[in-house]
Design a protein around this motif. Structure first.
Motif, PDB file in Angstrom:
ATOM      1  N   GLN A  85      -3.772 -22.603  -3.651  1.00  0.00           N
ATOM      2  CA  GLN A  85      -3.479 -23.142  -4.892  1.00  0.00           C
ATOM      3  C   GLN A  85      -3.739 -22.281  -5.728  1.00  0.00           C
ATOM      4  O   GLN A  85      -2.784 -22.281  -6.146  1.00  0.00           O
ATOM      5  CB  GLN A  85      -3.843 -24.395  -5.175  1.00  0.00           C
ATOM      6  N   SER A  86      -3.819 -21.206  -5.870  1.00  0.00           N
ATOM      7  CA  SER A  86      -5.063 -20.728  -6.674  1.00  0.00           C
ATOM      8  C   SER A  86      -3.687 -19.114  -6.370  1.00  0.00           C
ATOM      9  O   SER A  86      -3.977 -18.624  -7.670  1.00  0.00           O
ATOM     10  CB  SER A  86      -6.503 -19.396  -6.268  1.00  0.00           C
ATOM     11  N   CYS A  87      -3.312 -19.270  -5.266  1.00  0.00           N
ATOM     12  CA  CYS A  87      -2.490 -17.925  -5.018  1.00  0.00           C
ATOM     13  C   CYS A  87      -0.822 -18.739  -5.614  1.00  0.00           C
ATOM     14  O   CYS A  87      -0.467 -17.550  -5.917  1.00  0.00           O
ATOM     15  CB  CYS A  87      -2.663 -17.794  -3.747  1.00  0.00           C
TER      16      CYS A  87
ATOM     17  N   THR B  12       0.676 -19.229  -8.645  1.00  0.00           N
ATOM     18  CA  THR B  12       0.132 -19.738 -10.475  1.00  0.00           C
ATOM     19  C   THR B  12       1.776 -19.478 -10.945  1.00  0.00           C
ATOM     20  O   THR B  12       1.919 -19.746 -12.362  1.00  0.00           O
ATOM     21  CB  THR B  12      -0.574 -19.627 -10.549  1.00  0.00           C
TER      22      THR B  12
ATOM     23  N   GLU C 294       6.958 -20.784  -8.303  1.00  0.00           N
ATOM     24  CA  GLU C 294       5.597 -20.220  -6.751  1.00  0.00           C
ATOM     25  C   GLU C 294       5.049 -22.464  -6.367  1.00  0.00           C
ATOM     26  O   GLU C 294       4.949 -23.018  -7.363  1.00  0.00           O
ATOM     27  CB  GLU C 294       4.752 -19.900  -6.549  1.00  0.00           C
TER      28      GLU C 294
ATOM     29  N   THR D 140       8.431 -19.131  -3.397  1.00  0.00           N
ATOM     30  CA  THR D 140       8.042 -18.075  -4.926  1.00  0.00           C
ATOM     31  C   THR D 140       9.688 -18.086  -3.949  1.00  0.00           C
ATOM     32  O   THR D 140      10.777 -18.441  -3.642  1.00  0.00           O
ATOM     33  CB  THR D 140       7.421 -16.827  -4.234  1.00  0.00           C
TER      34      THR D 140
END
Length: 723
Positions: free
Chosen positions: A353-355, A357, A361, A375
């Protein structure tokens, strides 16, 4: 649960769809009949649900896809008095569990059917809620109109009428408000006051126009203007309002025009149903239907919605998709348990999830240890590469589980391209294929999709799926390549080589389908069929064509795969085939690749020893390509070495490669000292054959003598040698 057959049916219903629809209707009626207020019997109620089930089935397959029928099914449930709250939830559960199972199309991808089923559930819920609201509002509007009429009569006549009007007006379950044509609020009941926070002076005396909201639909105020001008009698909309404390009140709002005795517009009557909790429930249901329960990430349904939207974007738009599968996740589940595996997935989901943002995406979980990241943007090729790199980066750090560090690796397949060129199913299939290509390359990496590699993988998959039916339909056949005695040039025997006459791809060699048969386990029945056919042919040769001049009977060589070596019925099957055909064991030679016997223990060698003791020859095929110790030859139950063609290719040139000559000479000397015969593969020239004869090789095969062909060609060669 037993899965209903998709291939059974009567003459009138060849696909069995009507029977499956009736089973679906039966399950449905059992679920909701107990919570339905109806005078019908359960059997009658089931018959009532059958056409509704048919509508859902038709909607599942209709192209273009349309959810209108599902909305009508929801409304039909309300008409059938299925208004208990449990009726809707039980209906949705039945549709989710059984619609695709009983009515799905086996010819299309399962994920497409599941996605459409989810959308049908949403539409059914919306139709149900809308019909229930319409029914309620219709009843309540009638009450409100009666109340207003009673109020007018009371003002002109009796105080008792005023009392009855107040009782209805104040006691109504919906909010009721009366305003003049300028929008000034004249009267409100207690229900409406409570809906706005309980302060009457904040409601009475205000103007209708003061209650605008940023989320009002553009046409709401156009409808209002038409009503106060007398151009329409009523309108109904879903409208939000701000309460006094700043919170939002969502309502189903019905506004009607009240005219005087001469028919001129005089007042406007508003009925408000508070739908805030229902809206929150719908949002919650929508969230639960579109998000993974374990990780909280978007699930397959929401991902496909976003992917289809990206693929339907304007011309020239681009997208990039990463398909991630964790390497070795099954080992973690097996060793630490599923609970630890679930905690690992939650940690991985947080990292993923942190990738993603940036705008455009998203990350979703498809199921198990499979995740996808999407993306969109004009530079999607660079963005998706960066996204894949970030994903591998966050996976590189160890995860602490039960006090131990777990290293996590992943394989990623990337698909990038222009919107509109492929369907969502095609994009995901390509990404899945590419992910497995990355996994086969060692994992912990990403690979970009390659259309040619995709085509090969799809072909392999198609061949894999067609293998069982091909064996049943008799699409396989055998060609025979002669084994020639180098001493006198006579035909010593033949190697049986299986071929597949594929309906679309033509004749396929064993390199195209034997690995697939190995992978699926079909190699065992296929290998038994090859053994039966080859032994039967050898027996036919012996019976129909008498030997000339005391020559040895033709021998048949049959290949054994590693999977067959491990099969417990190898010896019994071979004995059974030989006994049924009447062929002597000494006329059969089973070929085993050297790599299959590397590190073989006694359990693996035992069936080969049993066959050798019966008189069956065992040949060590592709000798020299593995890494086995030559000393192991003494413990292997083999009687023939088949020298790989790589050792003899240098002998096709003149002069022959002296290194190859020395190697072959040494192998032949070693084999003969161990009382093993030597067969050479790939002989293509006369000079090569002569050199091998001088080196002491016993038999050979190759295109110099004959290509693989039908069995009658082999016997013709044998007779020519005899003459």
């Amino acid at each position: 649960m037993k899965v209903p057959s998709q291939a059974t049916g009567s003459a009138a219903d060849p696909d069995g769809l009507e029977d499956r629809l009736r089973r679906f209707a039966t399950i449905w009626s059992r679920a909701i009949f107990p919570v339905t207020a109806t005078s019908l019997t359960r059997a009658e109620f089931e018959q009532h649900l059958l056409p509704l089930a048919r509508r859902l089935s038709d909607a599942l397959h209709t192209r273009p896809f349309d959810t209108t029928a599902a909305q009508r099914v929801g409304a039909a449930l309300v008409d059938a008095h299925c208004t208990d709250p449990d009726a809707l939830s039980r209906t949705l559960g039945v549709v989710d569990s059984y619609l695709v199972l009983y009515c799905g199309n086996s010819q299309e991808p399962a994920e497409d059917s599941r996605a459409r089923c989810a959308r049908l559930q949403h539409a059914l819920s919306a139709g149900y809620a809308h019909a229930l609201r319409e029914r309620t509002l219709t009843e309540q509007e009638a009450i409100a109109r009666s109340a207003l009429a009673a109020r007018s009569d009371a003002m002109e006549a009796l105080h008792a009428t005023e009392t009855r009007f107040r009782a209805v007006f104040e006691g109504a379950a919906v909010g009721i408000g009366i305003a003049d044509l300028e929008g000034n609020v004249l009267e409100v009941n207690d229900t409406l006051t409570r809906m706005f926070g309980g302060l009457e002076h904040h409601v009475r005396g205000r103007r209708v126009q003061d209650w605008s909201h940023p989320e009002d639909r553009p046409h709401v105020w156009d409808l209002y203007d038409e009503l106060v001008r007398g151009e329409r009698e009523h309108f109904r909309v879903e409208k939000p309002f701000y309460r006094n404390d700043g919170t939002v009140l969502w309502t189903n709002l019905t506004v009607s025009l009240l005219r005087d005795a001469e028919g001129n517009p005089e007042y406007q009557l508003a009925l408000m149903e508070d739908t805030t909790e229902r809206r929150l429930l719908n949002l919650r249901l929508r969230y639960e239907a579109t998000h993974d329960a374990l990780t909280g990430l978007p699930n397959r349904t929401l991902f496909f919605e976003r992917l289809e939207k990206a693929l339907a974007a304007q011309e020239g738009a681009r997208f990039g998709l990463c398909y991630l599968d964790l390497d070795g996740f099954k080992a973690i589940n097996d060793s630490l348990g599923h609970s630890a595996g679930d905690r690992l997935l939650v940690e991985i989901a947080d990292r993923l999830q942190s990738c993603a943002t940036a705008p455009g995406e998203m990350v979703a979980r498809l199921g198990g240890d499979e995740f996808v990241a999407l993306t969109t943007g004009p530079d999607s090729a660079r963005e998706v590469r960066d996204l894949a790199g970030r994903i591998l980066g966050v996976l590189s750090g160890p995860v602490m589980l039960d006090g131990r560090e777990i290293s996590v690796r992943g394989s990623i397949g990337i698909v990038e391209g222009v919107a509109g060129e492929r369907t969502s199913a095609e994009v995901l299939r390509s990404a899945d294929i590419t992910m497995y290509r990355a996994k086969a390359a060692g994992g912990n990496r990403f690979e970009f999709a390659d259309p040619e590699a995709d085509a090969r993988a799809i072909t392999r998959h198609g061949l894999t799926m067609a293998l069982p039916a091909a064996l049943e339909r008799g699409e396989f056949f055998i060609e025979y390549q002669p084994l020639v005695h180098l001493g006198d040039g006579s035909v010593h025997g033949a190697e049986a080589l299986v071929r597949w006459c594929h309906p679309q791809h033509g004749v396929l060699g064993p390199d195209r389908f034997i690995p697939l048969a190995e992978h699926t386990g079909l190699i065992v029945p296929l290998g038994r069929w090859v053994l039966q056919e080859a032994v039967r042919q050898a027996r036919f040769w012996h019976e129909q064509f008498p030997l000339v001049g005391g020559a040895r009977p033709l021998r048949i060589n049959v290949n054994l795969s590693p999977t067959q070596l491990h099969h417990p019925g190898l010896v019994a099957d071979t004995v059974d085939v030989l006994e049924r055909s009447g062929l002597e064991p000494g006329a059969l030679c089973l070929e085993v690749t050297e790599s299959a016997l590397i590190g073989a223990d006694e359990d693996l060698l035992k069936p080969l020893r049993q066959l050798a003791e019966m008189g069956v020859d065992i040949a060590l095929d592709d000798f020299g390509t593995g890494y086995s110790n030559l000393a192991n030859l003494r413990r292997l139950p083999v009687s023939v070495l088949k020298l790989d063609r790589s050792f003899t290719q240098g002998m096709q040139r003149h002069p022959a490669d002296p290194v190859d000559i020395k190697i072959v000479e040494g192998i032949v000397s070693l084999a003969h000292s161990l009382e093993l015969a030597v067969t050479v593969e790939g002989v293509e020239t006369g000079a090569q054959a002569e050199q091998l004869r001088e080196l002491g090789c016993d038999t050979a095969q190759g295109w110099y003598y004959a290509r693989p062909g039908p069995p009658d060609r082999l016997h013709a060669l044998s007779l020519a040698d005899a003459v």
